[in-house]
Scaffold this motif. Structure first.
Motif, short mmCIF file in Angstrom:
data_model
loop_
_atom_site.label_atom_id
_atom_site.label_comp_id
_atom_site.label_asym_id
_atom_site.label_seq_id
_atom_site.Cartn_x
_atom_site.Cartn_y
_atom_site.Cartn_z
N LEU A 21 59.33 63.22 28.47
CA LEU A 21 57.98 62.69 28.33
C LEU A 21 57.33 62.98 26.97
CD1 LEU A 21 56.73 63.53 31.92
CD2 LEU A 21 57.20 61.25 30.98
N VAL A 22 58.08 63.59 26.05
CA VAL A 22 57.55 63.87 24.72
C VAL A 22 58.10 62.84 23.74
CG1 VAL A 22 57.45 65.55 22.82
CG2 VAL A 22 57.39 66.34 25.20
N ASP A 23 57.20 62.20 23.00
CA ASP A 23 57.60 61.23 21.97
C ASP A 23 57.53 61.83 20.58
OD1 ASP A 23 57.88 59.08 23.84
OD2 ASP A 23 55.70 58.89 23.85
N GLU A 24 56.68 62.85 20.42
CA GLU A 24 56.44 63.39 19.09
C GLU A 24 56.00 64.84 19.20
OE1 GLU A 24 54.13 61.05 15.93
OE2 GLU A 24 52.61 62.45 16.70
N TYR A 25 56.42 65.65 18.23
CA TYR A 25 55.95 67.03 18.11
C TYR A 25 55.16 67.16 16.83
CZ TYR A 25 59.17 68.54 21.77
OH TYR A 25 59.82 68.70 22.96
N ARG A 26 54.03 67.81 16.91
CA ARG A 26 53.24 68.18 15.73
C ARG A 26 53.19 69.70 15.70
NH1 ARG A 26 48.31 63.85 16.41
NH2 ARG A 26 49.66 62.01 16.38
N LEU A 27 54.00 70.26 14.83
CA LEU A 27 54.15 71.71 14.77
C LEU A 27 53.38 72.26 13.58
CD1 LEU A 27 58.00 71.84 15.42
CD2 LEU A 27 56.15 72.03 17.09
N MET A 28 52.64 73.33 13.82
CA MET A 28 51.90 74.00 12.76
C MET A 28 52.65 75.28 12.39
SD MET A 28 49.07 72.27 12.10
CE MET A 28 48.09 73.47 11.25
N VAL A 29 52.89 75.45 11.09
CA VAL A 29 53.52 76.66 10.58
C VAL A 29 52.48 77.38 9.72
CG1 VAL A 29 55.39 77.59 9.17
CG2 VAL A 29 55.78 75.53 10.55
N PHE A 30 52.23 78.63 10.07
CA PHE A 30 51.23 79.43 9.36
C PHE A 30 51.93 80.48 8.50
CE2 PHE A 30 49.14 77.68 13.02
CZ PHE A 30 47.92 77.26 12.52
N SER A 78 49.48 54.47 31.49
CA SER A 78 48.18 53.81 31.69
C SER A 78 47.24 53.93 30.50
CB SER A 78 47.50 54.35 32.94
OG SER A 78 47.11 55.71 32.75
N LEU A 79 47.49 54.87 29.60
CA LEU A 79 46.58 55.10 28.47
C LEU A 79 47.14 54.53 27.18
CD1 LEU A 79 45.50 58.82 28.97
CD2 LEU A 79 44.22 56.79 29.54
N GLU A 80 46.25 54.12 26.29
CA GLU A 80 46.65 53.76 24.94
C GLU A 80 46.36 54.95 24.04
OE1 GLU A 80 45.22 50.10 23.33
OE2 GLU A 80 45.37 49.08 25.26
N GLY A 81 47.18 55.14 23.03
CA GLY A 81 46.94 56.23 22.10
C GLY A 81 47.72 57.48 22.46
N ASP A 82 47.42 58.54 21.76
CA ASP A 82 48.14 59.79 21.89
C ASP A 82 47.60 60.66 23.01
OD1 ASP A 82 49.60 59.07 19.65
OD2 ASP A 82 48.34 60.21 18.27
N ILE A 83 48.49 61.42 23.62
CA ILE A 83 48.13 62.48 24.56
C ILE A 83 48.58 63.77 23.90
CG2 ILE A 83 48.50 63.47 26.84
CD1 ILE A 83 49.26 60.62 27.80
N LEU A 84 47.66 64.66 23.67
CA LEU A 84 47.94 65.91 22.97
C LEU A 84 47.97 67.08 23.95
CD1 LEU A 84 48.17 67.38 20.20
CD2 LEU A 84 45.69 67.55 20.23
N PRO A 124 38.57 62.19 26.72
CA PRO A 124 38.83 62.69 28.06
C PRO A 124 39.86 63.82 28.03
CG PRO A 124 39.84 60.54 27.76
CD PRO A 124 39.04 60.83 26.53
N LYS A 125 39.74 64.73 28.98
CA LYS A 125 40.67 65.83 29.14
C LYS A 125 41.37 65.68 30.49
CE LYS A 125 37.16 68.88 27.93
NZ LYS A 125 36.23 68.01 27.39
N TYR A 126 42.67 65.91 30.49
CA TYR A 126 43.46 65.88 31.72
C TYR A 126 44.10 67.25 31.87
CZ TYR A 126 42.67 60.93 31.28
OH TYR A 126 42.07 59.71 31.16
N VAL A 127 44.04 67.80 33.07
CA VAL A 127 44.52 69.16 33.32
C VAL A 127 45.64 69.10 34.35
CG1 VAL A 127 43.90 71.46 34.15
CG2 VAL A 127 42.25 70.13 32.82
#
Length: 110
Positions: free
Chosen positions: A56-65, A34-40, A1-4
Motif C-alpha cells: 500500500l506504499v507508493d512513495e517514501y519521503r525520508l528525512m535525514v538529519f 477513494s481519495l485524490e492526492g497523497d496520504i501521509l 482531514p486526518k484518518y486514524v
C-alpha cells in the motif's frame, strides 16, 4: 482531514478526524482508492511497515538529519523481501537535513 488507524480509539476529539474501522489494511486500501492526492503517514513505524507488507506504499519521503545518535529503533522491519526504490526528488534544508523522495518500484518497473 486526518484518518486514524486504531483498535481502541472510537470517538476522536481532534478536529476533522475519522477513525478507520474494520481490518486496517483493507480500510486503508479503500481510503487510498477513494481519495485524490497523497496520504501521509507520520511517525508510525508499525503502520508504515504493515502498509509496506501489504503493497500500500507508493512513495517514501525520508528525512535525514545531521546527527549520529548511536542507538535507537530501526524504522524498517527486518525482511527477506526487498522493496526496490527509485530516487525521484531531493531537498536540502539550511540546518543540513535532507529530504529524499523514493518511488516504490513494482513488477515491470524494476
Amino acid at each position: 482531514p486526518k484518518y486514524v488507524v486504531s483498535s481502541v480509539l472510537k470517538n476522536p476529539t481532534w478536529n476533522n478526524t475519522t477513525v478507520l474501522h474494520g481490518e486496517p489494511m483493507t480500510a486503508v486500501g479503500r481510503l487510498k482508492q477513494s481519495l485524490e492526492g497523497d496520504i501521509l503517514v507520520e511517525g508510525s513505524r508499525t503502520l508504515a511497515n504493515a502498509l509496506r507488507r501489504h503493497g500500500l506504499v507508493d512513495e517514501y519521503r525520508l528525512m535525514v538529519f545531521p546527527v549520529i545518535l548511536g542507538s535507537g529503533a530501526q524504522f524498517f522491519d527486518r525482511t527477506e523481501d526487498a522493496t526496490n526504490l527509485r530516487l525521484t526528488a531531493t531537498h536540502s534544508f539550511a540546518n543540513g537535513a535532507v529530504e529524499l523522495t523514493y518511488q516504490v518500484l513494482r513488477g515491470e518497473e524494476i
